[in-house]
Enzyme design. Structure first.
Site, PDB file in Angstrom:
ATOM      1  N   SER A 555       0.847  -1.199   0.000  1.00  0.00           N
ATOM      2  CA  SER A 555       0.000   0.000   0.000  1.00  0.00           C
ATOM      3  C   SER A 555       0.875   1.239   0.000  1.00  0.00           C
ATOM      4  O   SER A 555       2.000   1.219   0.517  1.00  0.00           O
ATOM      5  CB  SER A 555      -0.901   0.012   1.233  1.00  0.00           C
ATOM      6  OG  SER A 555      -1.566   1.252   1.371  1.00  0.00           O
ATOM      7  N   TYR A 568      -2.388  -0.284  10.546  1.00  0.00           N
ATOM      8  CA  TYR A 568      -2.433  -0.652   9.139  1.00  0.00           C
ATOM      9  C   TYR A 568      -1.161  -0.198   8.430  1.00  0.00           C
ATOM     10  O   TYR A 568      -0.526  -0.967   7.695  1.00  0.00           O
ATOM     11  CB  TYR A 568      -3.659  -0.022   8.480  1.00  0.00           C
ATOM     12  CG  TYR A 568      -3.809  -0.359   7.012  1.00  0.00           C
ATOM     13  CD1 TYR A 568      -4.360  -1.566   6.618  1.00  0.00           C
ATOM     14  CD2 TYR A 568      -3.420   0.545   6.024  1.00  0.00           C
ATOM     15  CE1 TYR A 568      -4.499  -1.879   5.269  1.00  0.00           C
ATOM     16  CE2 TYR A 568      -3.558   0.246   4.675  1.00  0.00           C
ATOM     17  CZ  TYR A 568      -4.102  -0.968   4.299  1.00  0.00           C
ATOM     18  OH  TYR A 568      -4.231  -1.280   2.973  1.00  0.00           O
TER      19      TYR A 568
END
Length: 678
Positions: A555, A568
């Site tokens: 990501s 995250y």
């Protein structure tokens, strides 16, 4: 008359082809003769409708039929140059086509056109081939059928065989069919129903004859230690051996594999005649064109250790390649096509099962099915006589037939990921689903792995049948489930070449609200899960010895410090560094490890639908249904990132153009300046 004739032929073909007792997949052909109006002259013209080259009787449609004018077909007899030049007649069939002609005529067209019968079936039933390959097959044929079926000595399929059968039918008006030595059966009739009835009568009569006349244990006694392992142990051993075997048989070109452990295979592998019969090879041309001249047989008991089995397989494979090259040299002429590859298509492992290989999963599976046919043939022949396949030289003439070479040359160019086996975690939705679909579209076999059983099954079913995609249920935090998922992959397709670490979840909270459980869950699924999946993938890829790709869907949050996103972002940074570490470690094995850094992918995302979307929308103060548009507006290109854009990056990394790239992260974020890699 045309419509009725063709529809009857299609229906008969589908009925015959749907029962494996009658013929093997894509084996045999059927025909019908009738009349139609010639659009040029307006007069009636006699036509032959016959199954064309390739295709399968069980699924035959009208587009799979070749349509030829019978007057021109029969006129070929007068210009036939003799058996030494009979191959020239195949090209002549093109000048007999009616209208556009339909499918390409097969080598067996002469058999159908020249035999004086309105309807003809040529089939490859195990029972019929058992008689055809028995040492005293001619006498057994007469004993089984009396005067109603005539023996035809072995002759390679072609124009002369068509002439032979036509002459035999003319000389034996009481006959309803013939047994073709070493090959199969042909039956005929005045109507479609009569032809089908004659075909089925021959097949069932042969079955009954073999059962009544045959001796017990035609393969001999069970050899101590060669009997089947218990199922769980057998499957585990197969999963351990599959990547090694696949790597060996991919020496000349990559292959997809299939595993079979049916009772038929296990019984054959346990008996004292295994080596002798397997060494004789198959006989029916349809069989050995797919199974090669003979299989590789592991000559160790099932109780041998895994290390012993692997070492012996490597020795036997080297010997097989030498023997195959010698076979080629024994029979090749100056006109023979080049040797296509010396690796086996069938590997028999006593107590475990059979591994079959081909250019794709269907070809590999069908090769295994054909070898099961061959086992049944050998059983039948040995039960009433001695198995005596056609000579090795005749097999070579067919395997390296210029007509077969031309047929192979007409095959479409393989897709970029043909022969590659991919496993995608989190494949049941969003990015994973798009990746699985795109990989399959580019030719890969795909294992769709997801925690959600139904979602994985739906995606796999949408991609295609089991020859293209299979679903597995896997929690990537479980070592046992990951191991089971990879075992499913290697038993379905022979191994694994391409793994996409995509499974994930997201919890958006400020630091002070992030619990230890939140932190552990994020890291267990993505950081630990990716590590476990990559470790199992690397074991298989190293055993295969043919390289591979591991892709991490990381990501931009592994680089960009977004708000309320500690757990995250940290686990994505962990994944990003795993890419670099594994690229450095696995490069010596030809395994490339790369990553993809998407921006938030909202559409179709299971993560966003599960609450992450609402949480991130609240952080940014926008409606949840506008989150994708919000993300797009903060990018340099002002474009929303969709699942298919991530899939595009996976394809770019794995289809060959970036063959020398490893340790790379590709941003797929439409341009987030704060996430630029430095």
């Amino acid at each position: 008359m045309t419509d009725g004739t063709v529809s009857e032929l299609i229906e008969r073909s589908n009925r015959l082809g749907s029962d494996p007792r009658n013929t093997n997949y894509a084996g045999g052909n059927t025909s019908a003769k009738g009349s139609a109006v010639d659009p040029v002259t307006g007069g009636e013209v006699e036509l032959l409708w016959v199954k064309g080259s390739g295709g399968d009787l069980g699924t035959l449609t009208e587009s799979g039929l070749a349509v030829l004018r019978l007057d021109r077909m029969r006129a070929l007899v007068d210009v036939y140059p003799g058996v030494e030049r009979e191959d020239e007649m195949v090209a002549a069939f093109d000048f007999c086509l009616h209208g556009r002609g339909g499918a390409a005529p097969s080598i067996d067209t002469a058999m159908h056109g020249l035999v004086d019968a309105a309807h003809v079936d040529h089939l490859h039933p195990d029972s019929g081939i058992a008689l055809a390959t028995a040492a005293d097959g001619e006498a057994l044929t007469k004993e089984c059928f009396g005067e109603k079926v005539v023996w035809v000595p072995w002759r390679r399929p072609g124009f002369q065989l068509g002439l032979d059968i036509a002459a035999i039918k003319a000389a034996h008006p009481q006959a309803v069919g013939c047994v073709l030595g070493g090959h199969g059966i042909t039956a005929w009739g005045a109507t479609s129903a009569e032809c089908e009835a004659n075909s089925l009568w021959m097949i069932r009569t042969a079955e009954e004859f073999l059962a009544a006349r045959g001796k017990p244990d035609p393969f001999g006694a069970v050899v101590d230690g060669f009997g089947p392992l218990p199922e769980a142990e057998r499957r585990a051993r197969a999963a351990a051996l599959a990547p090694v075997i696949r790597g060996l048989v991919s020496t000349d070109r990559p292959q997809v594999g299939h595993f079979t452990d049916t009772d038929v295979v296990l019984e054959f592998g346990s008996r004292e005649k295994l080596a002798a019969l397997a060494g004789l090879g198959t006989s029916c041309p349809d069989h050995f064109l797919r199974t090669k001249v003979r299989p590789l047989v592991l000559d160790l008991p099932a109780t041998a250790s895994l290390e012993e089995a692997v070492a012996r397989l490597r020795e036997l494979h080297a010997a097989y390649r030498e023997e195959y090259a010698a076979y080629y040299q024994r029979h090749a002429t100056a006109e023979s096509p080049a040797m296509r590859g010396a690796d086996p298509a069938i590997v028999l492992v006593p107590g475990v099962g059979m591994f079959s290989f081909g250019k794709d999963a269907q070809t590999a599976r069908v090769a295994g099915e054909f070898y099961v046919n061959a086992i049944n043939v050998m059983r039948g022949a040995e039960a009433v006589s001695t198995y005596a396949p056609i000579p090795e030289g005749e097999k070579f003439r067919i395997e390296y037939w210029t007509l077969e070479e031309a047929k192979l040359a007409r095959m479409p160019k393989p897709k970029p990921l043909a022969t590659r086996v991919a496993l995608v975690t989190g494949g049941g939705s969003g990015i994973g689903k798009a990746i699985a679909q795109r990989l399959a579209a580019e030719g890969a076999c795909v294992v769709v792995a997801d925690l959600n059983t139904d979602a994985a099954a739906q995606v796999a079913a949408g991609i295609g049948g089991a020859d293209v995609a299979v679903p597995v249920t896997v929690d990537v935090t479980s070592e046992e489930q990951i191991k089971a998922a990879f075992e499913r992959a290697v038993l379905a397709f022979g191994g694994v070449d391409l793994v996409v670490n995509n499974a994930g979840l997201s919890i958006s909270k400020p630091l002070l609200e992030t619990t230890a459980a939140d932190w552990d869950l994020q890291h267990d699924v993505m950081a630990r899960g990716s590590f476990l999946v990559s470790r199992e993938a690397a074991r298989i890829m190293i055993d295969q010895g043919i390289g591979g790709d591991i892709i991490y869907i990381a990501s931009k949050n592994g680089v960009f410090a977004g708000p309320n996103n500690l757990a995250y972002g940290a686990t994505k940074a962990d994944q990003a560094h795993q890419v670099r570490l594994l690229a450095a470690e696995l490069g010596e094995h030809g395994i490339r490890v790369n990553g993809i850094n998407p921006d938030g992918v909202v559409q179709g995302s299971g993560i966003f639908a599960a609450g992450w979307g609402a949480q991130r929308a609240a952080v940014y103060g926008v409606p949840e249904d506008q989150l994708g548009a919000f993300y797009a507006q903060r990018t340099l290109l002002k474009r929303e990132v969709l699942p298919e854009h991530v899939a595009n990056a996976v394809i770019a990394l794995t289809t060959g153009d970036l063959s020398h790239t490893t340790g790379l992260h590709i941003p797929v974020d439409a341009g987030v300046a704060a996430a630029f890699l430095r």
